[in-house]
Each structure stands twice: as C-alpha cells, then as structure tokens.
Write a protein that holds these residues in place. Structure first.
Motif, short mmCIF file in Angstrom:
data_model
loop_
_atom_site.label_atom_id
_atom_site.label_comp_id
_atom_site.label_asym_id
_atom_site.label_seq_id
_atom_site.Cartn_x
_atom_site.Cartn_y
_atom_site.Cartn_z
N GLU A 132 41.74 35.85 34.15
CA GLU A 132 40.96 35.75 35.38
C GLU A 132 39.72 34.89 35.18
N ARG A 181 41.66 40.23 32.28
CA ARG A 181 40.33 39.70 32.57
C ARG A 181 40.09 38.34 31.92
N GLU A 198 34.99 39.98 39.56
CA GLU A 198 36.44 40.08 39.44
C GLU A 198 37.07 39.97 40.82
N ILE A 251 47.45 37.46 36.68
CA ILE A 251 46.09 37.01 36.38
C ILE A 251 45.08 38.13 36.58
N CYS A 252 45.23 38.89 37.65
CA CYS A 252 44.24 39.94 37.93
C CYS A 252 44.33 41.10 36.94
#
Length: 370
Positions: free
Chosen positions: A98, A95, A257, A91-92
C-alpha cells in the motif's frame, strides 16, 4: 440482480438494506462461522465446500471485508465479475504494498521503514525518532497488530507483542485531525466524491465522524479528491474506496491507509447525503449512474461500541437516526451507530453531546473545529 457478498457483518447488512429498493437480492458467503448480517441468504462456508453453490446463485460479487484470502477472490473472478477487484484486496492487505502504491502515485505519507527483526525495529525507531507506530504489514485493523514505541529500548518488547515477521514503522505525525475521503468509481470510469469527514478515534476504534467539515478549505478537499482519484484510476477500481489521512497544522494531507469497501466513516451518508455510500456502491458495481454525493446538512455519526443505550431515549433527539446491527453486547464490539442531522454545526454539537451522554461507553466528543 442477485449480488453475492463475501462476508456477512453489519456492512453487508447495510448494503442489502440499500439494495432492496433497487430490487437487488443478496447472498452472503461467511467463512468465519459467526455471521451477523441477519438479512438475505447466508451461506456459512467454514469448511470451504460451499463456494460452488454460492456462485451458482449470484450474478456478481462484492465484499464487505477486505481480510479475505486473495486466492479465493481470484478463483471467484474466473467465474463471476468481482468488484472491487482482487488486486485492490491484495494491496490493501499488505501495508508495504500500500505504501509503495502511495509513493508511486506521489501521495504523501508519514516517513516509514520496513523491518524484519527486533534489532532492525530498534534501529528504525532511532532513525525516525520517537514516538513511532509499529504495525504488522498484514492482518491488523481497528488498532490490532500495532504498538506505539516511545523509547528505542522498548523495541524488543513491541516486536514480541506484535508477533509478526515483518513490521512497518511510521514516524509520529503532529496532526491537527484525522480525516477521510470517500469516493465512488463506476464501471464506466465516472468518479464522484463525498465531502471529507473529520474522524475521532479512541483506542484505535472510530467513535465520531462529522461531515462536511465546517472549516475545510476547498483546496484541501480538491487535494484529497486528486489523491483518491489517482488510486481509483490506477487500480481500475469499481465501487466505494476510502482513504484515511492525517491533516497537519499547515493544512497538508498525509495518507494513512485505504479501505476497498464501504467504510465506517461514511455511515453519515445514510441520513446526511443525497445518496448513501451503500447505494452508490451498488449503483457502481451494477453499472448504474452514480447518485449525488452532496451533503443535505451538517451530520455526525456516533458509533455505539460495547454497550447499547436506550433506543427510546436516543430517538427522542430531533433528527436522530438509529441504525442497530442486531448484535450482542461485548467490550469493543460495534453494535450500532446514530446519525445526527442539524441545520447548523452549533446545533449539531449540542445533539452529539446529548447523544454521547446516553451511551454507556461513549467518550466525550472533541472536534478540531470547536
């Protein structure tokens, strides 16, 4: 316990330094060919032939850098415990994934659009209004893979410059400051939160972090705690997680983020908190009780970028703690950091200015609370 670390940079180095008092041993797997940890056992695996020997020596695996091949981490998970999980990395790294997670958990973000062409980028710029920030959906960090667009006519050039098949376009946020919240979740689900830090970036690279923030409303800290707890629980996360946010003029927080690892904005905890982020990460992944995250005193982390100052002069500053990474000088490279601790924020700011004056490439510090 022998802990395997994917990556062999300064974050891995600091993990090891925190782990030796716990009788941990460390084996690093470096896939870049340029390890800089300078500690523990380092296995260089640029040809992807040494994974088996790495796994034979370690009891569990963590990582200091999230830009890793997800299939590699998933393959490791089949043989050894990996904390945090490959799902956090997946996921990280993306983007769009995320932002979708933030949306699902009702964590507010700047308005954004996803685009896959120069024409779509221009349309998004017109829709969101200028300025906007366009970023590659994968692979960008420390300001890389992104561009600020101030006119829709510049969209085509930005598309060429970023050179990525899919971008995320974010509306500009009129923020008062950039902040971060760092939390730790243990294997048993226990969660502890560090005081939020105010972060000052220059050219996309962090230069200063101050914690605890002297003018932070307790309700804002509680809001940030709630956002990051939702992420930790949703991902069944183990270890340190960092969430970077913008704080707007009305006090609201917008998520920028997250990073699934120990983080530059948490380096202040090495000398300014009861338990550092590095020790708490190691406690979490080994199933040990988590340590207190309370701040001992006002603290500022000063990043040393590009060129180092004279160590003896820096250490003449009272309650200054120099952490060098044993890396060669190069423009834009993170070489060290200095943690400054003081009894009051006024005294701390004096130390920060004195420290910055001793560093060749340090910008003048400016904080929102001054």
């Amino acid at each position: 316990m022998n802990i395997g670390v994917l990556g062999a940079g300064q974050l891995g180095r600091m993990l090891a330094l925190a782990g030796y008092p716990l009788a941990n041993r460390f084996t690093f797997l470096d896939t870049t060919g340029h390890p800089s940890a300078g500690i523990g056992e380092v296995i260089v695996d640029t040809d992807q032939k040494h994974l088996a020997s790495f796994l034979e020596t370690v009891d569990l695996v963590t990582y200091e850098f999230e830009h890793l091949p997800v299939p590699l981490v998933q393959a490791i998970e089949e043989q050894k415990p990996v904390y945090p999980s490959s799902e956090a990395i997946r996921i990280c790294q993306h983007r769009a994934e995320e932002k979708a997670l933030f949306d699902r958990l009702a964590i507010p973000t700047p308005a954004y659009r996803l685009v896959d062409s120069a024409e779509a980028l221009e349309a998004a710029v017109r829709e969101l209004g200028t300025p906007v920030v366009a970023k590659s959906v994968t692979e960008g960090y420390d300001g890389k893979g992104q561009a600020v667009i101030k006119d829709p006519a510049d969209a085509a050039e930005a598309w060429r410059a970023i050179n990525h098949p899919r971008l995320i376009v974010e509306a500009f946020v009129d923020f008062v400051r950039e902040v971060s919240i760092i939390a730790v979740r243990g294997r048993d689900g226990e969660v502890v939160f560090y005081p939020m830090a105010e972060n000052v970036h220059v050219d996309g690279i962090l230069r200063y972090s101050v914690a605890p923030m002297p003018d932070l409303d307790a309700a804002v800290q509680q809001t940030a705690d709630g956002y990051i707890r939702a992420l930790l629980d949703e991902l069944d996360y183990v270890g340190v997680l960092t969430l970077e946010l913008f704080q707007t003029r009305d006090g609201a927080l917008l998520a920028n983020e997250m990073a699934p690892r120990v983080h530059n904005s948490g380096h202040w905890t090495m000398d300014g908190a009861v338990t550092s982020q590095f020790e708490n990460h190691l406690r979490a992944i080994q199933g040990l009780p988590l340590g207190s995250t309370a701040a001992r005193a006002p603290t500022c982390m000063v990043n040393v970028i590009g060129r180092e100052g004279e160590a003896a002069k820096l250490l003449e500053i009272d309650d200054a703690h120099l952490h060098r990474y044993d890396k060669g000088e190069r423009p834009g490279r993170k070489l060290a950091h200095v943690n400054l601790v003081a009894p009051t924020f006024d005294a701390l700011l004096e130390k920060v200015r004195a420290c910055a004056a001793l560093l060749p490439d340090a910008p003048a510090p400016r904080f929102s609370f001054e």
